[in-house]
Write a protein that holds these residues in place. Sequence first.
Motif, mmCIF file in Angstrom:
data_model
loop_
_atom_site.group_PDB
_atom_site.id
_atom_site.type_symbol
_atom_site.label_atom_id
_atom_site.label_comp_id
_atom_site.label_asym_id
_atom_site.label_seq_id
_atom_site.Cartn_x
_atom_site.Cartn_y
_atom_site.Cartn_z
ATOM 1 N N PRO A 47 0.836 -1.214 0.000
ATOM 2 C CA PRO A 47 0.000 0.000 0.000
ATOM 3 C C PRO A 47 0.867 1.259 0.000
ATOM 4 C CG PRO A 47 0.158 -0.830 2.217
ATOM 5 C CD PRO A 47 0.931 -1.790 1.329
ATOM 6 N N GLY A 48 0.221 2.376 -0.263
ATOM 7 C CA GLY A 48 0.930 3.645 -0.336
ATOM 8 C C GLY A 48 1.132 4.051 -1.780
ATOM 9 N N THR A 49 2.172 4.815 -2.025
ATOM 10 C CA THR A 49 2.469 5.288 -3.369
ATOM 11 C C THR A 49 3.738 4.612 -3.888
ATOM 12 O OG1 THR A 49 3.905 7.099 -2.636
ATOM 13 C CG2 THR A 49 1.535 7.577 -2.783
ATOM 14 N N PRO A 50 3.911 4.593 -5.194
ATOM 15 C CA PRO A 50 5.168 4.072 -5.723
ATOM 16 C C PRO A 50 6.391 4.806 -5.145
ATOM 17 C CG PRO A 50 3.556 4.179 -7.475
ATOM 18 C CD PRO A 50 2.954 4.867 -6.286
ATOM 19 N N MET A 51 6.280 6.102 -4.921
ATOM 20 C CA MET A 51 7.405 6.850 -4.356
ATOM 21 C C MET A 51 7.723 6.369 -2.953
ATOM 22 S SD MET A 51 9.523 9.083 -5.403
ATOM 23 C CE MET A 51 11.009 8.887 -4.442
ATOM 24 N N ASN A 52 6.703 6.097 -2.146
ATOM 25 C CA ASN A 52 6.944 5.546 -0.801
ATOM 26 C C ASN A 52 7.688 4.223 -0.903
ATOM 27 O OD1 ASN A 52 3.691 6.636 0.142
ATOM 28 N ND2 ASN A 52 5.581 7.597 0.787
ATOM 29 N N ALA A 53 7.285 3.400 -1.861
ATOM 30 C CA ALA A 53 7.930 2.096 -2.042
ATOM 31 C C ALA A 53 9.393 2.270 -2.453
ATOM 32 C CB ALA A 53 7.163 1.273 -3.074
ATOM 33 N N LEU A 54 9.684 3.218 -3.332
ATOM 34 C CA LEU A 54 11.074 3.467 -3.716
ATOM 35 C C LEU A 54 11.899 3.918 -2.525
ATOM 36 C CD1 LEU A 54 10.706 5.301 -7.155
ATOM 37 C CD2 LEU A 54 11.459 2.943 -6.751
ATOM 38 N N ARG A 55 11.309 4.763 -1.702
ATOM 39 C CA ARG A 55 12.030 5.270 -0.521
ATOM 40 C C ARG A 55 12.331 4.167 0.492
ATOM 41 N NH1 ARG A 55 12.317 10.602 0.670
ATOM 42 N NH2 ARG A 55 11.921 10.215 2.876
ATOM 43 N N THR A 56 11.574 3.077 0.434
ATOM 44 C CA THR A 56 11.802 1.978 1.379
ATOM 45 C C THR A 56 12.536 0.806 0.723
ATOM 46 O OG1 THR A 56 9.603 1.043 0.975
ATOM 47 C CG2 THR A 56 9.821 2.590 2.824
ATOM 48 N N GLY A 57 13.114 1.047 -0.467
ATOM 49 C CA GLY A 57 13.958 0.050 -1.094
ATOM 50 C C GLY A 57 13.257 -0.980 -1.954
ATOM 51 N N ARG A 58 12.014 -0.724 -2.340
ATOM 52 C CA ARG A 58 11.264 -1.700 -3.135
ATOM 53 C C ARG A 58 11.327 -1.365 -4.630
ATOM 54 N NH1 ARG A 58 6.241 -1.183 0.365
ATOM 55 N NH2 ARG A 58 5.179 -1.797 -1.540
ATOM 56 N N LYS A 59 12.522 -1.121 -5.114
ATOM 57 C CA LYS A 59 12.763 -0.703 -6.501
ATOM 58 C C LYS A 59 12.272 -1.724 -7.516
ATOM 59 C CE LYS A 59 16.928 -1.421 -8.082
ATOM 60 N NZ LYS A 59 18.378 -1.305 -8.328
ATOM 61 N N THR A 60 12.557 -2.993 -7.302
ATOM 62 C CA THR A 60 12.218 -4.025 -8.292
ATOM 63 C C THR A 60 10.722 -4.065 -8.561
ATOM 64 O OG1 THR A 60 14.131 -5.311 -7.596
ATOM 65 C CG2 THR A 60 12.425 -6.476 -8.838
ATOM 66 N N GLU A 61 9.919 -4.058 -7.525
ATOM 67 C CA GLU A 61 8.459 -4.100 -7.677
ATOM 68 C C GLU A 61 7.953 -2.883 -8.444
ATOM 69 O OE1 GLU A 61 4.357 -5.020 -7.284
ATOM 70 O OE2 GLU A 61 6.183 -6.207 -7.314
ATOM 71 N N ILE A 62 8.470 -1.709 -8.106
ATOM 72 C CA ILE A 62 7.999 -0.479 -8.743
ATOM 73 C C ILE A 62 8.430 -0.430 -10.205
ATOM 74 C CG2 ILE A 62 8.135 2.048 -8.695
ATOM 75 C CD1 ILE A 62 6.413 0.539 -6.473
#
Length: 71
Positions: A47-62
């Motif tokens: 959940p959240g935004t793609p930017m939040n995911a990038l900030r938490t290291g989830r680059k591959t998924e995004i």
Amino acid sequence: MRSIPADFVLDGAVVESLKGTLSVLLDAAYSDEEAITWLFTEDESLPGTPMNALRTGRKTEIRRRAQALAW
């Protein structure tokens, strides 16, 4: 005057995975404005935004999601 969203910066530097992710979005024919909107649009499946995911290291998924936009 130009500025960048504060979320693009983490620990005093640009989020490491942002440049490549923006490249993928632009390759998918997104305009700069559309790419930024996509990065900051809430997504229940994250959940959240793609930017939040990038900030938490989830680059591959995004990046996988961004690549899917091109098809």
